[in-house]
Scaffold this motif. Structure first.
Motif, PDB file in Angstrom:
ATOM      1  N   LEU A  63      99.834  22.951  13.193  1.00 52.44           N
ATOM      2  CA  LEU A  63      98.117  22.917  13.056  1.00 52.44           C
ATOM      3  C   LEU A  63      97.455  24.401  12.876  1.00 52.44           C
ATOM      4  N   ALA A  64      98.108  25.224  12.836  1.00 55.79           N
ATOM      5  CA  ALA A  64      97.002  26.505  12.650  1.00 55.79           C
ATOM      6  C   ALA A  64      97.227  26.591  11.540  1.00 55.79           C
ATOM      7  N   ALA A  65      98.923  26.194  10.723  1.00 56.66           N
ATOM      8  CA  ALA A  65      98.719  26.521   9.428  1.00 56.66           C
ATOM      9  C   ALA A  65      98.086  25.711   9.069  1.00 56.66           C
ATOM     10  N   VAL A  66      98.322  24.409   9.364  1.00 57.58           N
ATOM     11  CA  VAL A  66      96.906  23.489   8.701  1.00 57.58           C
ATOM     12  C   VAL A  66      95.928  23.746   8.252  1.00 57.58           C
ATOM     13  N   ALA A  67      94.882  24.532   9.108  1.00 54.96           N
ATOM     14  CA  ALA A  67      93.966  24.822   9.611  1.00 54.96           C
ATOM     15  C   ALA A  67      93.317  25.796   8.152  1.00 54.96           C
ATOM     16  N   GLN A  68      94.304  26.615   7.209  1.00 57.34           N
ATOM     17  CA  GLN A  68      93.906  26.919   6.278  1.00 57.34           C
ATOM     18  C   GLN A  68      94.268  26.954   5.211  1.00 57.34           C
ATOM     19  N   LEU A  69      94.505  25.597   4.650  1.00 58.56           N
ATOM     20  CA  LEU A  69      94.515  25.421   3.731  1.00 58.56           C
ATOM     21  C   LEU A  69      93.708  24.636   3.198  1.00 58.56           C
ATOM     22  N   ASP A  70      93.996  24.646   1.541  1.00 61.72           N
ATOM     23  CA  ASP A  70      93.101  24.132   0.721  1.00 61.72           C
ATOM     24  C   ASP A  70      92.767  22.821   0.687  1.00 61.72           C
ATOM     25  N   ALA A  71      93.696  21.874   1.294  1.00 61.32           N
ATOM     26  CA  ALA A  71      93.673  20.664   0.350  1.00 61.32           C
ATOM     27  C   ALA A  71      95.177  20.213   1.103  1.00 61.32           C
ATOM     28  N   PHE A  72      95.268  18.985   1.457  1.00 64.14           N
ATOM     29  CA  PHE A  72      96.187  18.593   2.193  1.00 64.14           C
ATOM     30  C   PHE A  72      96.818  16.945   2.329  1.00 64.14           C
ATOM     31  N   ILE A  73      97.351  16.309   2.151  1.00 63.83           N
ATOM     32  CA  ILE A  73      98.352  15.289   1.673  1.00 63.83           C
ATOM     33  C   ILE A  73      98.989  14.543   2.600  1.00 63.83           C
ATOM     34  N   ILE A  74      98.380  13.457   3.178  1.00 64.19           N
ATOM     35  CA  ILE A  74      99.940  12.454   3.953  1.00 64.19           C
ATOM     36  C   ILE A  74     100.639  11.827   2.872  1.00 64.19           C
ATOM     37  N   THR A  75     101.554  11.384   3.228  1.00 63.56           N
ATOM     38  CA  THR A  75     102.472  10.170   1.988  1.00 63.56           C
ATOM     39  C   THR A  75     102.154   8.893   2.882  1.00 63.56           C
ATOM     40  N   LYS A  98      92.168  15.876  13.450  1.00 66.05           N
ATOM     41  CA  LYS A  98      91.014  16.721  14.164  1.00 66.05           C
ATOM     42  C   LYS A  98      90.857  18.107  13.691  1.00 66.05           C
ATOM     43  N   VAL A  99      92.862  18.382  13.235  1.00 70.21           N
ATOM     44  CA  VAL A  99      92.297  19.499  12.429  1.00 70.21           C
ATOM     45  C   VAL A  99      92.163  19.533  10.781  1.00 70.21           C
ATOM     46  N   LEU A 100      92.448  18.968  10.627  1.00 69.42           N
ATOM     47  CA  LEU A 100      92.094  18.636   8.752  1.00 69.42           C
ATOM     48  C   LEU A 100      90.128  18.476   9.075  1.00 69.42           C
ATOM     49  N   LYS A 101      89.765  18.484   9.869  1.00 68.36           N
ATOM     50  CA  LYS A 101      87.901  18.519   9.155  1.00 68.36           C
ATOM     51  C   LYS A 101      87.658  19.633   8.622  1.00 68.36           C
ATOM     52  N   LYS A 102      88.407  20.822   9.016  1.00 72.25           N
ATOM     53  CA  LYS A 102      88.280  21.776   9.039  1.00 72.25           C
ATOM     54  C   LYS A 102      88.917  22.509   7.253  1.00 72.25           C
ATOM     55  N   VAL A 103      89.792  21.514   6.421  1.00 71.11           N
ATOM     56  CA  VAL A 103      90.121  20.940   5.641  1.00 71.11           C
ATOM     57  C   VAL A 103      89.521  21.229   4.677  1.00 71.11           C
ATOM     58  N   PRO A 104      89.283  21.130   3.316  1.00 73.15           N
ATOM     59  CA  PRO A 104      88.238  20.699   2.228  1.00 73.15           C
ATOM     60  C   PRO A 104      88.897  19.600   1.417  1.00 73.15           C
ATOM     61  N   GLN A 105      89.295  19.862   1.608  1.00 74.60           N
ATOM     62  CA  GLN A 105      90.092  17.945   0.942  1.00 74.60           C
ATOM     63  C   GLN A 105      91.168  17.658   1.012  1.00 74.60           C
ATOM     64  N   ARG A 106      90.913  16.269   1.686  1.00 72.71           N
ATOM     65  CA  ARG A 106      92.796  15.501   2.131  1.00 72.71           C
ATOM     66  C   ARG A 106      92.335  14.444   1.236  1.00 72.71           C
ATOM     67  N   LEU A 107      93.747  14.471   1.083  1.00 69.92           N
ATOM     68  CA  LEU A 107      94.143  12.624   0.365  1.00 69.92           C
ATOM     69  C   LEU A 107      95.408  12.163   1.061  1.00 69.92           C
ATOM     70  N   TYR A 108      94.855  10.705   1.493  1.00 70.14           N
ATOM     71  CA  TYR A 108      95.919  10.151   2.148  1.00 70.14           C
ATOM     72  C   TYR A 108      95.941   9.204   0.945  1.00 70.14           C
ATOM     73  N   LEU A 109      98.031   9.104   1.331  1.00 68.71           N
ATOM     74  CA  LEU A 109      98.476   7.892   0.291  1.00 68.71           C
ATOM     75  C   LEU A 109      98.825   6.095   0.895  1.00 68.71           C
ATOM     76  N   CYS A 110      98.401   5.788   0.475  1.00 70.41           N
ATOM     77  CA  CYS A 110      99.260   4.344   0.422  1.00 70.41           C
ATOM     78  C   CYS A 110      99.348   3.811   2.436  1.00 70.41           C
ATOM     79  N   TRP A 111     100.162   4.553   3.174  1.00 73.07           N
ATOM     80  CA  TRP A 111     100.062   4.068   4.743  1.00 73.07           C
ATOM     81  C   TRP A 111      99.236   5.354   5.257  1.00 73.07           C
ATOM     82  N   GLY A 112      99.668   6.390   4.730  1.00 68.33           N
ATOM     83  CA  GLY A 112      98.973   7.792   5.048  1.00 68.33           C
ATOM     84  C   GLY A 112      97.527   6.907   4.891  1.00 68.33           C
TER      85      GLY A 112
END
Length: 267
Positions: A63-75, A98-112
């Motif tokens: 989660l600490a690494a995730v907070a530093q990302l530009d975007a995140f995808i859950i498949t 909760k952590v993804l609120k700090k990530v600029p863009q989030r993409l969720y796919l199908c069940w995600g």
């Protein structure tokens, strides 16, 4: 040259290596340079060894690494017939959201997309009468920068047993449905801030992915009847252009958001 976009991916699909290859292909084939980091949920393997194929293609969710990302995808995941409370790693996903609120863009796919809507917006999931499985034309309901370049009737693949509750989404003040298929099933939902994208199509799929999914299902349960994907009306790999345009648009959105220091792009 622009710095690579730092994108994390929580890979929950059954065939993790295929999914990794598919996402690498669609995300690394645009003009935006990207650095992809693949993760797996720790709690999914809390009482058993992590399979070699998982360890070699992904890292445990950090989660600490995730907070530093530009975007995140859950498949997507082959879990749409289960209640969310039955998912062993749901508590880990809840911490991730909760952590993804700090990530600029989030993409969720199908069940995600289903679990994100449930956890973030309290939108119910409901089983479909039969699996939505095939390639179908889509209808644009409202302008969306992620659909720029696509016209009504664009092709997209669907492969799921469930759907998020469309009426609840339509009534939610923070959400907007921007495209559906010809039967009214969800294709694309976004939040009005423009930093969460919920895609109900497996646009990362390659030309043979639907058939591969069908073969996996019948191999796992040969005693059951499974429907073959409905593809007779669509051109071979009829969603390739949709795939290229959508992921090109999404990466541009990520890049613009990062350039604006996380500022809102549309809403």
């Amino acid at each position: 040259m622009n710095q690579p976009l730092q994108i994390g991916i929580l890979n929950l699909m059954h065939d993790k290596l295929r999914t990794k290859n598919e996402l690498q292909q669609v995300l690394e084939s645009t003009i935006q340079p990207v650095n992809l980091q693949f993760f797996y949920p720790r709690l999914h393997y809390q009482n058993r060894a992590v399979p070699t194929v998982v360890k070699t293609q992904a890292k445990p969710l950090d989660l600490a690494a995730v907070a530093q990302l530009d975007a995140f995808i859950i498949t997507g995941a082959p879990l749409d017939q289960l209640e969310f409370g039955q998912i062993t790693y749901l508590p880990e996903l809840q911490e991730l959201f909760k952590v993804l609120k700090k990530v600029p863009q989030r993409l969720y796919l199908c069940w995600g997309a289903m679990v994100a809507l449930h956890e973030l917006y309290r939108i119910d999931k409901q089983l479909l009468p039969r699996k939505l499985f095939g390639v179908y034309p889509q209808q644009v309901l409202t302008a969306d920068p992620l659909l720029a370049g696509l016209k009504n009737g664009f092709w997209a693949p669907h492969a799921r047993y469930a759907e998020a509750n469309r009426a609840q989404i339509a009534a939610h003040p923070q959400l907007e449905i921007t495209a559906v298929n010809q039967a009214g099933n969800l294709f694309l939902v976004r939040n009005r801030l423009g930093n969460e994208t919920l895609l109900f199509s497996h646009l990362e799929y390659q030309a043979d992915s639907l058939e591969a999914e069908y073969q996996r299902e019948i191999a796992a349960h040969p005693e059951r009847h499974y429907q073959q994907p409905e593809t007779s009306l669509a051109p071979v790999f009829g969603w390739q252009r949709t795939q290229q345009i959508f992921f090109h648009n999404w990466l541009n959105l990520v890049a613009t958001t990062v350039k604006n220091n996380g500022g809102l792009i549309y809403g």
